[in-house]
Design a protein around this motif. Sequence first.
Motif, PDB file in Angstrom:
ATOM      1  N   PHE A  90     -34.115  -5.416 -34.637  1.00  0.00           N
ATOM      2  CA  PHE A  90     -34.894  -5.768 -33.321  1.00  0.00           C
ATOM      3  C   PHE A  90     -35.732  -4.638 -33.288  1.00  0.00           C
ATOM      4  O   PHE A  90     -35.648  -3.585 -33.188  1.00  0.00           O
ATOM      5  CB  PHE A  90     -33.739  -5.666 -32.307  1.00  0.00           C
ATOM      6  CG  PHE A  90     -34.506  -5.900 -30.939  1.00  0.00           C
ATOM      7  CD1 PHE A  90     -34.803  -7.264 -30.385  1.00  0.00           C
ATOM      8  CD2 PHE A  90     -34.962  -4.840 -30.273  1.00  0.00           C
ATOM      9  CE1 PHE A  90     -35.784  -7.424 -29.307  1.00  0.00           C
ATOM     10  CE2 PHE A  90     -35.484  -5.015 -28.988  1.00  0.00           C
ATOM     11  CZ  PHE A  90     -36.039  -6.526 -28.385  1.00  0.00           C
ATOM     12  N   HIS A  91     -37.226  -5.084 -32.817  1.00  0.00           N
ATOM     13  CA  HIS A  91     -38.304  -4.172 -32.731  1.00  0.00           C
ATOM     14  C   HIS A  91     -39.271  -4.811 -31.728  1.00  0.00           C
ATOM     15  O   HIS A  91     -39.807  -5.954 -31.752  1.00  0.00           O
ATOM     16  CB  HIS A  91     -38.991  -4.009 -34.030  1.00  0.00           C
ATOM     17  CG  HIS A  91     -39.945  -2.885 -33.968  1.00  0.00           C
ATOM     18  ND1 HIS A  91     -39.831  -1.664 -33.890  1.00  0.00           N
ATOM     19  CD2 HIS A  91     -41.240  -3.183 -33.799  1.00  0.00           C
ATOM     20  CE1 HIS A  91     -41.052  -0.856 -33.910  1.00  0.00           C
ATOM     21  NE2 HIS A  91     -41.791  -1.858 -33.926  1.00  0.00           N
ATOM     22  N   SER A  92     -39.460  -3.935 -30.709  1.00  0.00           N
ATOM     23  CA  SER A  92     -40.408  -4.442 -29.602  1.00  0.00           C
ATOM     24  C   SER A  92     -41.273  -3.286 -29.333  1.00  0.00           C
ATOM     25  O   SER A  92     -40.968  -2.301 -28.891  1.00  0.00           O
ATOM     26  CB  SER A  92     -39.604  -4.971 -28.488  1.00  0.00           C
ATOM     27  OG  SER A  92     -40.324  -5.415 -27.304  1.00  0.00           O
ATOM     28  N   VAL A 127     -34.228 -13.328 -27.060  1.00  0.00           N
ATOM     29  CA  VAL A 127     -34.797 -12.595 -26.057  1.00  0.00           C
ATOM     30  C   VAL A 127     -35.400 -13.444 -25.249  1.00  0.00           C
ATOM     31  O   VAL A 127     -35.933 -14.534 -25.388  1.00  0.00           O
ATOM     32  CB  VAL A 127     -36.072 -11.781 -26.660  1.00  0.00           C
ATOM     33  CG1 VAL A 127     -37.099 -11.167 -25.625  1.00  0.00           C
ATOM     34  CG2 VAL A 127     -35.324 -10.557 -27.418  1.00  0.00           C
ATOM     35  N   ASN A 128     -35.602 -13.107 -23.798  1.00  0.00           N
ATOM     36  CA  ASN A 128     -36.173 -14.373 -22.878  1.00  0.00           C
ATOM     37  C   ASN A 128     -37.741 -13.769 -22.805  1.00  0.00           C
ATOM     38  O   ASN A 128     -38.187 -12.724 -22.620  1.00  0.00           O
ATOM     39  CB  ASN A 128     -35.756 -13.891 -21.405  1.00  0.00           C
ATOM     40  CG  ASN A 128     -36.339 -14.900 -20.480  1.00  0.00           C
ATOM     41  OD1 ASN A 128     -37.543 -15.275 -20.601  1.00  0.00           O
ATOM     42  ND2 ASN A 128     -35.561 -15.122 -19.086  1.00  0.00           N
ATOM     43  N   ARG A 172     -40.358  -9.607 -19.616  1.00  0.00           N
ATOM     44  CA  ARG A 172     -40.538  -8.527 -20.672  1.00  0.00           C
ATOM     45  C   ARG A 172     -39.792  -7.396 -20.387  1.00  0.00           C
ATOM     46  O   ARG A 172     -39.824  -6.565 -21.220  1.00  0.00           O
ATOM     47  CB  ARG A 172     -42.130  -8.388 -20.752  1.00  0.00           C
ATOM     48  CG  ARG A 172     -43.123  -9.546 -21.394  1.00  0.00           C
ATOM     49  CD  ARG A 172     -44.379  -9.264 -21.918  1.00  0.00           C
ATOM     50  NE  ARG A 172     -45.064 -10.263 -22.210  1.00  0.00           N
ATOM     51  CZ  ARG A 172     -45.849 -10.470 -23.224  1.00  0.00           C
ATOM     52  NH1 ARG A 172     -46.090  -9.265 -23.886  1.00  0.00           N
ATOM     53  NH2 ARG A 172     -46.452 -11.510 -23.474  1.00  0.00           N
ATOM     54  N   GLU A 173     -39.042  -7.454 -19.316  1.00  0.00           N
ATOM     55  CA  GLU A 173     -38.160  -6.279 -18.813  1.00  0.00           C
ATOM     56  C   GLU A 173     -36.962  -6.378 -19.138  1.00  0.00           C
ATOM     57  O   GLU A 173     -36.154  -5.461 -19.341  1.00  0.00           O
ATOM     58  CB  GLU A 173     -38.502  -5.938 -17.521  1.00  0.00           C
ATOM     59  CG  GLU A 173     -39.819  -5.488 -17.070  1.00  0.00           C
ATOM     60  CD  GLU A 173     -40.536  -4.252 -17.736  1.00  0.00           C
ATOM     61  OE1 GLU A 173     -39.693  -3.386 -17.900  1.00  0.00           O
ATOM     62  OE2 GLU A 173     -41.736  -4.515 -18.208  1.00  0.00           O
ATOM     63  N   ALA A 174     -36.481  -7.712 -19.444  1.00  0.00           N
ATOM     64  CA  ALA A 174     -35.183  -8.038 -19.756  1.00  0.00           C
ATOM     65  C   ALA A 174     -34.814  -7.459 -21.318  1.00  0.00           C
ATOM     66  O   ALA A 174     -35.527  -7.561 -22.289  1.00  0.00           O
ATOM     67  CB  ALA A 174     -34.786  -9.713 -19.686  1.00  0.00           C
ATOM     68  N   PRO A 175     -33.482  -7.115 -21.381  1.00  0.00           N
ATOM     69  CA  PRO A 175     -33.117  -6.469 -22.602  1.00  0.00           C
ATOM     70  C   PRO A 175     -32.612  -7.685 -23.655  1.00  0.00           C
ATOM     71  O   PRO A 175     -32.454  -8.669 -22.967  1.00  0.00           O
ATOM     72  CB  PRO A 175     -31.730  -5.805 -22.247  1.00  0.00           C
ATOM     73  CG  PRO A 175     -31.152  -6.389 -21.094  1.00  0.00           C
ATOM     74  CD  PRO A 175     -32.545  -6.836 -20.628  1.00  0.00           C
ATOM     75  N   PRO A 176     -32.655  -7.483 -24.910  1.00  0.00           N
ATOM     76  CA  PRO A 176     -32.278  -8.476 -25.770  1.00  0.00           C
ATOM     77  C   PRO A 176     -30.691  -8.753 -25.618  1.00  0.00           C
ATOM     78  O   PRO A 176     -29.902  -8.072 -25.148  1.00  0.00           O
ATOM     79  CB  PRO A 176     -32.357  -7.915 -27.161  1.00  0.00           C
ATOM     80  CG  PRO A 176     -32.366  -6.673 -26.802  1.00  0.00           C
ATOM     81  CD  PRO A 176     -32.857  -6.157 -25.792  1.00  0.00           C
TER      82      PRO A 176
END
Length: 276
Positions: free
Chosen positions: A232-234, A254-255, A259-263
Amino acid sequence: MARWAVGDVQGCCDELEQLLARIRFSADRDRLWLVGDLVNRGPKSLQTLRLVRSLGANAISVLGNHDLHLLAVRLVGAKQRRSDTLAPILAAADCDTLLEWLQQLPLAHFEPAHQDLLLHAGVLPQWTVTQTLELAAEVERALREDPRTLLSGMYGDQPDRWQPALAGLARLRLTINVLTRLRFCTPDGRVDFRQKGKPESAPSPWLPWFKVPDRASREQRLVFGHWSALGFHSERGVLALDTGCVWGGALTAVNLDDREAPPVSVPSRQPRSIEQ
């Protein structure tokens, strides 16, 4: 409504069902983005295809290298590898129906409203999103109109450098390789499909494709999988989702709209192993 993106399933259907329950995915409300490699190496590729197809327009998947390999095995008799787990699909009564559906999937999917590009592996630094979609469409047309020629000729690592003048099968093969196999490249568009390690493992001048400075697609968010060693890489413009479920890691969602929600991940039920 939520858009959920999920990493490489590779036949891990039990984990996919558990993950969908964990995120409370609703097939009549939410949308599911899958980064490709629905099948192979995991134990339930047939069930995975049936599940994703049953979601209809609420599921969008791109083709990965293992999905294309399945089509080649079925349509042109490509040799199966020792690690392949495709036999149950090929023996199923609904095999042709499933593969006809698979054959219609895109290699890249873009939603301008969200500026999100879905693909399996990567893009070259020189490719804009528009050019990526145009090249993907060339392959998609060939896959539908002349699948035997395309699938028979797609294997191999050459050409290994992008040139706009590339034509014919060489152009299609490089496009397939980039979109479904790319990890490392050079800033001038040379590719190396043999390196599979962590991003920092490649010697100069090789770089992870998304780390090339000033790549033409940097203003959009690219959602991809394929690279279990990356995990996982964001970061800005990049969302990598292959957390190695088939290797004993996890399956991750991922939602895309938060963009603030964790995986969200569920652990793999497969034995822990090192990718070959």
